[in-house]
Write a protein that holds these residues in place. Structure first.
Motif, PDB file in Angstrom:
ATOM      1  N   THR A  20       1.209  -1.238  -0.175  1.00  0.00           N
ATOM      2  CA  THR A  20       0.033  -0.182  -0.088  1.00  0.00           C
ATOM      3  C   THR A  20       0.746   1.119  -0.099  1.00  0.00           C
ATOM      4  O   THR A  20       0.640   2.210  -0.716  1.00  0.00           O
TER       5      THR A  20
ATOM      6  N   ARG B  95       1.846   2.030  -3.492  1.00  0.00           N
ATOM      7  CA  ARG B  95       0.943   2.452  -4.268  1.00  0.00           C
ATOM      8  C   ARG B  95       0.626   3.985  -3.960  1.00  0.00           C
ATOM      9  O   ARG B  95       0.447   4.787  -4.948  1.00  0.00           O
ATOM     10  N   TYR B  96       0.725   4.439  -2.650  1.00  0.00           N
ATOM     11  CA  TYR B  96       0.412   5.819  -2.451  1.00  0.00           C
ATOM     12  C   TYR B  96       1.695   6.588  -2.793  1.00  0.00           C
ATOM     13  O   TYR B  96       1.657   7.905  -3.321  1.00  0.00           O
ATOM     14  N   GLU B  97       3.027   5.900  -2.929  1.00  0.00           N
ATOM     15  CA  GLU B  97       4.243   6.609  -3.430  1.00  0.00           C
ATOM     16  C   GLU B  97       3.935   6.930  -5.046  1.00  0.00           C
ATOM     17  O   GLU B  97       4.394   7.903  -5.558  1.00  0.00           O
ATOM     18  N   GLN B  98       3.488   5.914  -5.625  1.00  0.00           N
ATOM     19  CA  GLN B  98       3.075   6.117  -6.991  1.00  0.00           C
ATOM     20  C   GLN B  98       2.155   7.306  -7.407  1.00  0.00           C
ATOM     21  O   GLN B  98       2.272   8.049  -8.250  1.00  0.00           O
ATOM     22  N   ARG B  99       1.115   7.274  -6.545  1.00  0.00           N
ATOM     23  CA  ARG B  99       0.175   8.369  -6.654  1.00  0.00           C
ATOM     24  C   ARG B  99       0.513   9.756  -6.244  1.00  0.00           C
ATOM     25  O   ARG B  99       0.341  10.716  -6.871  1.00  0.00           O
ATOM     26  N   ASP B 100       1.502   9.730  -5.383  1.00  0.00           N
ATOM     27  CA  ASP B 100       2.310  11.142  -4.888  1.00  0.00           C
ATOM     28  C   ASP B 100       3.274  11.350  -6.049  1.00  0.00           C
ATOM     29  O   ASP B 100       3.423  12.805  -6.126  1.00  0.00           O
ATOM     30  N   GLU B 101       3.646  10.717  -6.792  1.00  0.00           N
ATOM     31  CA  GLU B 101       4.602  11.267  -7.922  1.00  0.00           C
ATOM     32  C   GLU B 101       3.849  11.984  -9.058  1.00  0.00           C
ATOM     33  O   GLU B 101       4.320  12.936  -9.470  1.00  0.00           O
ATOM     34  N   LYS B 102       2.567  11.838  -8.939  1.00  0.00           N
ATOM     35  CA  LYS B 102       1.718  12.388  -9.963  1.00  0.00           C
ATOM     36  C   LYS B 102       1.569  13.908  -9.805  1.00  0.00           C
ATOM     37  O   LYS B 102       1.464  14.701 -10.563  1.00  0.00           O
ATOM     38  N   VAL B 103       1.567  14.113  -8.402  1.00  0.00           N
ATOM     39  CA  VAL B 103       1.453  15.523  -7.754  1.00  0.00           C
ATOM     40  C   VAL B 103       2.719  16.102  -7.599  1.00  0.00           C
ATOM     41  O   VAL B 103       3.472  15.299  -6.450  1.00  0.00           O
ATOM     42  N   LYS B 104       3.478  16.926  -8.069  1.00  0.00           N
ATOM     43  CA  LYS B 104       4.610  17.447  -7.658  1.00  0.00           C
ATOM     44  C   LYS B 104       4.615  18.935  -7.199  1.00  0.00           C
ATOM     45  O   LYS B 104       3.855  19.437  -7.060  1.00  0.00           O
TER      46      LYS B 104
END
Length: 121
Positions: free
Chosen positions: A57, A60-69
């Motif tokens: 998990t 998963r959240y780290e990958q989502r955070d990469e989208k928001v820079k």
């Protein structure tokens, strides 16, 4: 609970053969010390599963955070210093999605019949 147990009947020979199998040996160990052979492995598997799933998990959240820079200093200053004229009607139509469909549309008051009140307070 019912009156009859769910134990299957085994003859002495079948019981001796069953006790030599892995399940028979394990069942006798559980009867001797149930926590050590049943409870502890269960708790360890739950704890191990929790650790493994938390890593999935987190990924998963780290990958989502990469989208928001994060904004660098130059982009932040551009946002602060850049002033633009805001038209409230234009923003209202953009929010409703009406700008593309009805570019020149304006609300218009309906004409009243002669003698009908305008309901002006």
């Amino acid at each position: 609970m019912g009156t009859f147990d769910n134990k299957t009947f085994r003859s002495k020979r079948q019981q001796a053969a069953y006790e030599r199998t892995f399940m028979g040996k394990y069942q006798s160990l559980i009867k001797k010390n149930s926590f050590l052979y049943l409870g502890l492995p269960m708790m360890l598997s739950v704890a191990f599963g929790s650790v493994i799933l938390s890593k999935f998990t987190a990924l998963r959240y780290e990958q989502r955070d990469e989208k928001v820079k994060e904004l660098d200093e130059q982009q932040a200053m551009d946002l602060v210093t850049k002033k633009r004229k805001v038209d409230i009607k234009e923003e209202y139509y953009k929010l409703q999605g009406l700008m593309d469909q009805h570019e020149n549309w304006e609300p218009k008051r309906v004409e009243r019949l002669p003698g009908e009140s305008d309901n002006v307070w």
